[in-house]
Scaffold this active site. Structure first.
Site: not given
Length: 495
Positions: A92, A95, A241, A468
């Site tokens: 996603d 990571d 999430y 990120e």
């Protein structure tokens, strides 16, 4: 007609303009003084790079045509511990976890980008965008009841390449006893929207996608509940999430996409009969992986705007209200902007709001441009993400002369397995994480989280909220850039 126009009127002034003018964000709202600078941008180059980004996020065995050559095969045995094949899909962000909820939203937005703006893409880029959709949907077809792979806590404790992963690849699954209407509803939306992408080129695959969408939606509706309310599922998704806004919007979202893809009245009836119960009237000034209400309103309003289903008028009214919360000149309460004019919502990865909202505005503008409908807001627009901002830098890696060099991304920041085939274990990656040097493998096309509320960006790998990239930042940007390629204003570069 000019793509957008700048207004010198006072902030509180309201002007009646067609939404095709009001909503032409070139990725963000900004001061009129930068409008001339936007004419220098090469949107064809930006589009190509925004799609290439997804190849750097691929999980599983990579295809022969892989262009992000610094990547290698990874996580090829995902699902084996649970006796299922869960190879593939996307990591996603920076990571090595595959979170089903944001991945499904990514797939929906990639597919919607192709559905709405694919005709504006150069043929090669449309093919790459279609490949990006399929990499997600091939995986999602396997995961209707399996919303995630990987232990996020253990994964986040390591700084290692996906090719070297040795952390647990835990499989999380929803069931009638442990419902996840949110992730199943979003999966239904992803598969239904993608079925439209493949309808002409691969009708057999499109039929599989639509069948999968029906199955996912039926499961979501029959077993209502949020996945993050279950203790075990919560451990695999929160706090990264969590479903903060409930599962109701995903049920409407899934039904809306099934209606769009299938044209069946069953899903229209569902929307009409359940809209109020599922929060269709909820006001919101956001749109993203956790809150789909604004997207539902724009998507569903199309049938009313086209004069096909007049009983859906309320959805157009809700969509109008959403737009007016985003325009500073509107008298409606609106969201916050940085001094440089960027939409800003606290919490990190701010560019996800910018790209998603920009996509919705352009899509709604497209719908309204074919009708006599208008909305009463103001109009100021210019580019920000690609370099017209106080930092004078692009927030897309590889685009322009100045862009982020130290993004928060494991594979990008560690030596490529192609140049350094020796394994880099979990803790051995820490020196690379702490390094002040540029990432050795530029993740071309990645949009980072972006600057803070003061427009400042420090290019710090450790500041993941700003540095990120994520798939759901890039996915809606593909559609926005495709529109701009197909509808260039005078002075813009078109490929």
């Amino acid at each position: 007609m000019a793509l957008c126009s700048a207004s010198s009127s006072p902030v509180r002034r309201r002007s009646r303009v067609r939404v095709v003018l009001v909503c032409c964000l070139l990725l963000a709202l900004a001061a009129p003084s930068v409008a001339a600078a936007a004419a220098r941008h090469d949107y064809g180059d930006a589009l190509a790079k925004s799609i290439l980004f997804f190849e750097g996020q691929r999980s599983g065995r990579l295809p022969a045509g892989q262009r992000a050559a610094w990547r290698g095969d990874s996580a090829v045995s995902d699902g084996a511990a649970a006796g299922v094949d869960l190879e593939g899909g996307y990591y996603d962000a920076g990571d090595n976890v595959k979170f089903g909820f944001p991945m499904a939203f990514t797939a929906t937005m990639l597919a919607w980008s192709v559905v709405e703006f694919g005709d504006a893409m150069p043929p090669a880029e449309r093919a790459h965008a279609t490949d990006a959709v399929r990499w997600a949907t091939d995986y999602l077809l396997k995961t209707i009841s399996l919303p995630g792979v990987g232990d996020p806590w253990k994964d986040h404790g390591c700084w290692e390449r996906p090719e070297d992963m040795d952390t647990a690849r835990t499989v999380y699954n929803i069931s009638s006893a442990r419902p996840g209407s949110d992730v199943a509803g979003e999966t239904a939306a992803a598969l239904a929207s993608a079925s439209m992408v493949f309808r002409d080129a691969d009708p057999g695959y499109a039929a599989r996608l639509l069948a999968g969408a029906r199955s996912a939606f039926e499961f979501a509706d029959a077993h209502k509940g949020a996945y993050s309310d279950d203790p075990e599922l919560r451990a695999g998704g929160c706090p990264f999430y969590c479903d903060f806004d409930g599962y109701q919007d995903e049920l409407l979202w899934g039904a809306a996409w099934l209606r769009r893809a299938s044209k069946e009245d069953t899903y229209l009836d569902y929307i009409q009969n359940n809209g109020k119960t599922l929060g269709a009237e909820d006001s919101t000034n956001e749109f993203g992986w956790d809150n789909k209400h604004a997207g539902v309103n724009v998507l569903v309003s199309k049938e009313f705007i086209d004069g096909e289903v007049l009983s859906l008028q309320s959805y157009k009214e809700f969509a109008d209200g959403f737009i007016c919360t985003l325009i500073p000149e509107s008298s409606s309460p609106h969201i916050t902007y940085t001094p440089g004019g960027l939409i800003y919502k606290p919490g990190g990865s701010n560019m996800q709001h910018v790209t998603s909202i920009s996509f919705l505005l352009l899509t709604y503008a497209k719908y309204l441009s074919k009708s006599s409908h208008t909305v009463n807001c103001g109009n100021v627009s210019a580019d920000y993400i690609l370099g017209d901002n106080p930092m004078k830098m692009s927030y897309m890696v590889g685009y322009g002369d100045r862009y982020p060099q130290r993004i928060h991304h494991r594979g990008s920041s560690l030596p490529s397995i192609k140049s350094h085939p020796q394994r880099i274990a979990c803790n051995d990656g820490t020196p690379y994480y702490n390094s002040s040097g540029s990432n050795p493998n530029p993740l071309v096309g990645a949009i980072v989280g972006g600057p803070g509320e003061d427009d400042a960006y420090e290019d710090d790998r450790a500041d993941f909220r700003k540095s990120e990239p994520t798939t759901y930042i890039n996915a809606p940007l593909v559609g926005v850039l495709a529109y701009l390629v197909g509808n260039p204003a005078p002075g813009h570069v078109r490929h």
